[in-house]
Design a protein around this motif. Structure first.
Motif, short mmCIF file in Angstrom:
data_model
loop_
_atom_site.label_atom_id
_atom_site.label_comp_id
_atom_site.label_asym_id
_atom_site.label_seq_id
_atom_site.Cartn_x
_atom_site.Cartn_y
_atom_site.Cartn_z
N ASN A 100 25.91 -12.64 -46.18
CA ASN A 100 24.60 -12.38 -45.62
C ASN A 100 23.54 -13.37 -46.10
OD1 ASN A 100 22.93 -10.76 -44.05
ND2 ASN A 100 22.23 -9.63 -45.87
N ASN A 101 23.42 -13.46 -47.43
CA ASN A 101 22.36 -14.27 -48.03
C ASN A 101 22.85 -14.92 -49.31
OD1 ASN A 101 19.80 -14.27 -46.73
ND2 ASN A 101 19.77 -12.04 -47.01
N THR A 137 13.82 -5.75 -67.54
CA THR A 137 13.60 -6.51 -66.29
C THR A 137 14.49 -7.75 -66.24
OG1 THR A 137 11.77 -7.71 -67.30
CG2 THR A 137 11.20 -5.72 -66.06
N ILE A 138 14.66 -8.42 -67.40
CA ILE A 138 15.47 -9.65 -67.40
C ILE A 138 16.95 -9.36 -67.12
CG2 ILE A 138 13.91 -10.95 -68.92
CD1 ILE A 138 16.03 -10.46 -71.18
N ASN A 139 17.35 -8.09 -67.30
CA ASN A 139 18.74 -7.72 -67.03
C ASN A 139 18.88 -6.99 -65.70
OD1 ASN A 139 19.60 -8.72 -69.45
ND2 ASN A 139 19.58 -6.75 -70.52
N ALA A 140 17.78 -6.90 -64.97
CA ALA A 140 17.81 -6.10 -63.74
C ALA A 140 17.66 -6.97 -62.49
CB ALA A 140 16.70 -5.05 -63.81
N MET A 141 18.14 -8.19 -62.60
CA MET A 141 18.13 -9.07 -61.42
C MET A 141 19.54 -9.12 -60.84
SD MET A 141 15.82 -12.28 -62.65
CE MET A 141 16.30 -12.30 -64.37
N ALA A 142 19.60 -9.41 -59.55
CA ALA A 142 20.91 -9.58 -58.91
C ALA A 142 20.89 -10.87 -58.09
CB ALA A 142 21.21 -8.39 -58.01
N LEU A 143 22.05 -11.49 -57.98
CA LEU A 143 22.16 -12.69 -57.17
C LEU A 143 23.15 -12.39 -56.04
CD1 LEU A 143 21.13 -15.64 -57.31
CD2 LEU A 143 23.29 -16.22 -58.41
N ILE A 156 35.20 -17.04 -51.68
CA ILE A 156 36.18 -16.01 -51.35
C ILE A 156 35.50 -14.64 -51.24
CG2 ILE A 156 38.21 -14.77 -52.23
CD1 ILE A 156 39.09 -17.55 -53.38
N ILE A 157 34.58 -14.39 -52.17
CA ILE A 157 33.85 -13.12 -52.12
C ILE A 157 33.04 -13.05 -50.81
CG2 ILE A 157 31.91 -11.84 -53.18
CD1 ILE A 157 33.19 -12.57 -55.87
N GLU A 158 32.48 -14.20 -50.44
CA GLU A 158 31.73 -14.29 -49.19
C GLU A 158 32.63 -13.85 -48.02
OE1 GLU A 158 30.10 -18.22 -48.97
OE2 GLU A 158 28.72 -17.64 -47.37
N LYS A 159 33.85 -14.39 -48.02
CA LYS A 159 34.80 -14.10 -46.94
C LYS A 159 35.13 -12.61 -46.87
CE LYS A 159 38.05 -17.66 -46.74
NZ LYS A 159 39.40 -18.10 -47.04
N VAL A 160 35.49 -12.07 -48.07
CA VAL A 160 35.88 -10.66 -48.11
C VAL A 160 34.70 -9.77 -47.73
CG1 VAL A 160 36.70 -8.79 -49.62
CG2 VAL A 160 37.71 -11.07 -49.81
N SER A 161 33.52 -10.15 -48.20
CA SER A 161 32.35 -9.31 -47.89
C SER A 161 32.09 -9.29 -46.38
CB SER A 161 31.11 -9.82 -48.64
OG SER A 161 30.64 -11.02 -48.07
N LYS A 162 32.35 -10.43 -45.75
CA LYS A 162 32.14 -10.48 -44.30
C LYS A 162 33.17 -9.58 -43.60
CE LYS A 162 30.96 -13.58 -40.70
NZ LYS A 162 30.57 -14.92 -40.34
N HIS A 163 34.40 -9.74 -44.03
CA HIS A 163 35.48 -8.97 -43.43
C HIS A 163 35.24 -7.47 -43.58
CE1 HIS A 163 39.73 -7.36 -43.53
NE2 HIS A 163 39.53 -7.71 -42.28
N ARG A 164 34.76 -7.09 -44.77
CA ARG A 164 34.55 -5.66 -45.05
C ARG A 164 33.17 -5.17 -44.64
NH1 ARG A 164 37.83 -2.95 -47.86
NH2 ARG A 164 36.18 -1.56 -48.58
N ASN A 165 32.31 -6.15 -44.31
CA ASN A 165 30.93 -5.83 -43.97
C ASN A 165 30.25 -5.05 -45.10
OD1 ASN A 165 28.64 -5.91 -42.45
ND2 ASN A 165 29.11 -4.01 -41.33
N GLU A 166 30.45 -5.59 -46.31
CA GLU A 166 29.81 -4.99 -47.48
C GLU A 166 29.11 -6.10 -48.25
OE1 GLU A 166 32.79 -1.26 -48.54
OE2 GLU A 166 33.20 -3.23 -49.38
N LYS A 167 27.98 -5.79 -48.83
CA LYS A 167 27.26 -6.81 -49.60
C LYS A 167 27.78 -6.85 -51.04
CE LYS A 167 22.98 -6.70 -47.02
NZ LYS A 167 21.54 -6.51 -47.16
#
Ligand code: CTP
Length: 395
Positions: free
Chosen positions: A120-121, A109-115, A1-12
């Motif tokens: 997009n990806n 560093t262990i808390n500074a990762m993002a998925l 769902i987040i994928e869908k909304v992100s596409k619609h809004r063109n936001e990552k």
């Protein structure tokens, strides 16, 4: 769902912080933090169309939203942002930015990762600071030299994560941590944040290493909190953690016993003052300050207590948290405390005010004394009946 909304809004959109770390470690974590490269509030509102959302709380100033799902799960959405620290520990001023800036403002560093979880990806790990490497190598490492100065709470957080995952604090990070401690930055941590971090540590499965590190870096000395970690502190911690299930069954929170263990050397007045500053509830403070000073006297009396009633009346006004503290501090009286916890505290008095009124007693002071005396008889002789007790009282 987040994928869908992100596409619609063109936001990552990205999962960030603790949940990414714990996903990699394969540890359950239901704190879902999402960063949107764009307007998190508008994004959250659009998600509303697809999800079973109970409510949304938004914070315009900080551009954040919390979604409360029907399932009981919450999702935190934030707009990626740059934070400007005007002076240490101040509330930051906020402006829009991209995910890399957002990650750079984080603690380790262990808390500074993002998925990445957008159109997009989806599933791409963003790891500018080699957090994955440090996670595998069990290292707590800051992103830049001023990290502890910008936010001194991170001193306690470094200890917390090192303890929770049994990681080491990387050597340069340790150097900066010690420097910040020696330069007095601990005192810039608000009591509220300190309290939250300490509670989290005490709720963790194995806070032993945290005790070790607190000791190593002289943390409590710097706070002037009069906490001394001794071998018996470790011992009590060990016993509380080994007996967690039993403690919980008695409606006591193990972390509260650990908290009192840390502060056990304070007299009840100082304890009250500090716990007020921590913002604990009055009811809790009042409760745990009972018996904290009298522990040694109670223990001496318990040693010679040779009747159930004696044990009962020594302990029945003492909160269970303190009783557990006594139990694990003085093994020589553990049996008596177990007798109280498993048996005596659950005894229901067979003589009560109602029965006495029925039997012609009217004066309230007398009724109180009789109830106490009757309970004494009952505690010391399990087979007493109401009739026998009343008869004995009469005599
Ligand atoms: N964070 C930070 N500096 C702080 C507090 C938090 O950089 N002083 C960042 C970290 O990236 C952290 C995230 O905010 O991962 C979320 O913080 P918090 O919920 O306190 O910690 P978690 O890492 O989620 O750990 P926990 O599992 O204990 O909640």
């Amino acid at each position: 769902i987040i994928e869908k909304v992100s596409k619609h809004r063109n936001e990552k959109a990205y999962l960030v912080g603790g949940i990414v770390r714990d996903l990699i470690l394969n540890i359950k974590n239901l704190d879902i933090d999402i960063v949107i490269e764009g307007d998190a509030i508008a994004f959250a509102k659009e998600l509303n169309v697809f999800l079973n959302i109970k409510k949304i709380i938004t914070h315009e100033k900080f551009k954040t939203a919390i979604i409360f799902l029907e399932t009981g799960l919450n999702i935190d959405l934030a707009s990626s942002r740059l934070e400007y620290y005007e002076y240490p520990t101040s509330l930051p001023t906020v402006s829009y930015s991209s995910i890399d800036k957002d990650l750079y403002r984080r603690d380790f560093t262990i808390n500074a990762m993002a998925l990445e979880i957008d159109y997009n990806n989806f599933g791409k790990l963003i790891d500018y600071y080699n957090g994955y490497y440090d996670l595998i190598n069990k290292k707590i490492k800051i992103l830049h030299n001023l990290s502890f100065i910008e936010d001194p709470t991170r001193i306690i957080r470094a200890i917390r994560f090192a303890s929770r995952y049994n990681f080491d604090i990387e050597s340069d990070t340790e150097k900066f941590l010690i420097q910040a401690v020696n330069d007095g930055f601990l005192n810039k941590i608000s009591f509220d944040r300190l309290k939250n971090e300490i509670i989290k540590i005490l709720k963790d499965k194995n806070p032993h290493k945290a005790l070790n590190l607190f000791e190593k870096f002289n943390i409590f000395e710097k706070f002037n909190l009069n906490i001394i970690i001794t071998p018996s502190t470790y011992n009590i911690f060990k016993k509380v953690l080994e007996n967690k299930d039993e403690i919980i069954k008695n409606n006591v929170k193990p972390w509260q016993i650990l908290l009192i263990t840390l502060f056990r050397r304070l007299n009840s007045e100082d304890l009250k003052t500090i716990f007020h500053r921590f913002g604990f509830k009055n009811k809790f403070i009042r409760k745990i300050s009972i018996g904290i000073n009298e522990r040694k006297i109670i223990v001496e009396k318990l040693k010679t207590a040779n009747k159930n009633s004696k044990i009962y009346f020594l302990l029945n006004n003492i909160p269970l948290e303190i009783i557990y503290l006594i139990k694990y501090s003085y093994p020589e009286i553990e049996n008596k405390i177990n007798l109280y916890l498993n048996q005596l505290q659950n005894i229901v008095p067979i003589i009560n005010g109602k029965i006495l009124l029925k039997n012609g007693y009217t004066e309230s002071k007398k009724i109180k004394n009789i109830i106490k005396h009757a309970l004494e008889l009952q505690l010391d002789n399990e087979n007493y009946t109401i009739k026998e007790i009343l008869k004995e009282l009469h005599e």
